[in-house]
Structure formats: C-alpha cells, structure tokens
Design a protein around this motif. Structure first.
Motif: not given
Ligand SMILES: C[S@@+](CC[C@H](N)C(=O)[O-])C[C@H]1O[C@@H](n2cnc3c(N)ncnc32)[C@H](O)[C@@H]1O
Length: 327
Positions: A191-196, A212-214, A239-240
């Motif tokens: 996964f992208d770090k931003d969505e975690l 819902e985007s996470k 970095g999550i």
C-alpha cells in the motif's frame, strides 16, 4: 489459620504445614508456594535440572495429567451454554444468530483492513496458533454480514511465514476465503504509506471515524504485552500514521485497552454497520471486560463460528486472558 483445637491448619494456602516448629508455623509463604517434596526424587527426568526447570516440568506434567478432564469439562460447559442459548431463543428472550451470507450476495464495504503478520518471530508456538484462530474468526465475522470488510493478510510467504505454514497444516482452504487476500509482501510494499493507518492502543491520535480511502492496519500479533509499543514504533519507523480506537470516550474497561486482533476487527465491522462506536464496542468486547456491567452483545454470534465452536475468549490460551483487556 488455627483450627478449633488450636493446631495450625495444614491446608491453608500459603502457610507452612505444622511440623512442631513454632518458627515454621509463623512463616507465611507466597500463595503459589508448594512443598518441594512434590518433585519426585527418583525420577531421572528431574536430575540435573535447576529448581525452576524442575518446577516447570512438574507443572507441565500436572497439566498433561489433567488436560483431558479439563477439556471434557469445557466441552460440557459449551454444550450447556448452547442449550441455554437455544432455550432463550425459543422463549423469545434472545435473538437467533444471523445466518451466513453467500459471498455472491454480499456487498463489501469500501473500508479496508490489513492484518500485518510480520511478527512471527516474536510469538511462541501457542501464540501462533491463537493468531491463526483470530484470523479465522475475522473471516467468520465477515461471513455473517451483508457488508464484509475486505482484508489482506500480509507477509505471508509460505516458506517463511509460520502463520501460512500453520494454515497449511490445518488443511484449511483459507486461500479461497471470500474477501480475503493473502500477500507475500509486507504492508509497506503493498500500500501507499499515505493510505495506511496503523491501529495501536498506544497511538496519540484517536480514530474518530473510518475513512473509506484508508487501509486500517491491525498488528497480527499475540504477545501478552511482552512487546510494548510494538506497532506504534513500527508505524513511526515506517512513517505511517497511527491511531487508537476511541474506547475511553464510550465505555470503561476493567483493565488496559489493548484488544485482540479479532475483537478489533469485529469493532471495525460493527462500526461500519452502525456508525456508532458505543454499539460497536458493546457488540464486540466481552461483557466481563466492561466496567459497570453495561449489557453487551458480544458472543451473540458464537454458535456460528467455524473454528470448532470456540468463542473469542476461548481463543486465548489459559493464563493469557490479559490480552483481551490487556496485558
Ligand atoms: C494484541 S494487540 C498487539 C499489542 C502489541 N504489544 C503492540 O504494542 O502493538 C494486536 C493489535 O490490535 C490492535 N489494537 C489492540 N487494541 C487496540 C486499541 N485500543 N486501539 C487500536 N488498536 C488496537 C493493534 O493493531 C494491535 O497491534
């Protein structure tokens, strides 16, 4: 404790048996103290072992000797509970458990979950077993709802993962479970770090709602709090973002608020159904863990479990209950 004739009661826990010595009579032992003469002197298995190892061996033997009897008692208890529940349903005092939904008739939620199973090396064999059962229970919960939460079990390389090997040895067709993906890669590569968002009881941020985007990451570990701050530190290292469930805002637990993987999963599932944290907590957390006896529905659906009729509580081995509340 003195008996009526003034003798010392030899059976009182923690007190030395009376052997005529007034000094011995006055010594109060630790409640777990047991006389050393229980360690068989003529058994070669005990030779050369330290006192601690002798005790451990003795304890293990006692456990082996009573295991079948204890299992039979537990089985009877489960039967009784099942009968009582059935009678309550027939009398209209309890709700019947929901029926399993057919995967093709289910509409999965948009919220996603990942169970980060990269902690095999930190678990003992029985904890790995417990972890397998907890993942199975997450799947079972998904089967009982019209809107399951898709989840990915990560770090599942079949050559290195004890979890993957455990499932294989159970001849479980887990690879075909609906709404579950088995990934060999670790979370940060999928996964992208931003969505975690890593869920952790130690996080400073609180999860107010589900986005819902996470992808909400649950640490796939049973450790009885040996590894404090484990997932919080992992999130920081990667970095999550991390967040804790808003337990304290809605209910009071009897002890610490570190929950098992399946309880966290079920809370998220109930929240997606109700958008009400309090209902979600009361539905998923066992009653005895909640202060002031607030009525919970946890366990309502136990009968339909696939994991041999085990309840969430049964999934925790004896002496390890702490993790429900937690360690
Ligand atoms: C048994 S706990 C792991 C405890 C481990 N010692 C740690 O420090 O992460 C299993 C997982 O459930 C989730 N969890 C348990 N209690 C939680 C809470 N109160 N809030 C958010 N997540 C929680 C976390 O993802 C955690 O990694």
């Amino acid at each position: 404790m003195s008996s009526e004739n003034g003798d010392i009661d030899d059976h009182e826990e923690g007190r030395l048996p009376s052997e005529g010595s007034s000094e011995a009579d006055s010594v109060v032992r630790h409640p777990k103290w047991r006389p050393h003469h229980e360690i068989p002197k003529d058994d070669p298995a005990f030779d050369g072992l330290s006192k601690r190892s002798q005790k451990r061996l003795l304890k293990q033997r006692r456990f082996e000797a009573t295991k079948d009897e204890k299992r039979a008692i537990e089985k009877e208890k489960r039967k009784l509970k099942k009968r009582e529940r059935h009678e309550a349903i027939v009398a209209g005092l309890a709700q019947p458990p929901p029926k399993r939904a057919k995967p093709e008739e289910q509409t999965p939620c948009r919220v996603r979950i990942a169970i980060d199973c990269a902690f095999d090396d930190l678990m003992m064999d029985k904890e790995i077993k417990s972890m397998l059962q907890q993942i199975t229970r997450c799947h079972s919960q998904n089967r009982l709802t019209q809107h399951p939460i898709p989840f990915t079990v990560t770090s599942q390389d079949k050559n290195t993962s004890k979890i993957a090997q455990g499932f294989k040895s159970r001849h479980d067709d887990h690879s075909r479970w609906a709404h579950v993906k088995w990934e060999t890669r670790p979370i940060e590569q999928i996964f992208d770090k931003d969505e975690l968002i890593y869920l952790s009881a130690d996080a400073t941020d609180v999860c107010e709602t589900l986005d819902e985007s996470k992808v909400y990451v649950i640490g796939g570990i049973v450790d009885h709090n040996r590894h404090k701050l484990l997932c919080e530190n992992k999130a920081k290292t990667l970095g999550i973002k991390s967040a804790q469930l808003p337990i304290g805002d809605y209910i009071k637990l009897n002890s610490r608020k570190v929950l098992t993987v399946n309880h966290v999963f079920e809370i998220l599932l109930r929240y997606t159904e109700t958008h009400d944290w309090q209902k979600a907590f009361l539905a998923a957390i066992p009653q005895r863990k909640i202060e002031n006896g607030q009525e919970t529905e946890a366990g309502l659906y136990e009968q339909q479990e696939e994991d041999g009729g085990q309840t969430g509580d049964d999934l925790v081995s004896p002496g390890h209950e702490a993790e429900l509340s937690e360690p």
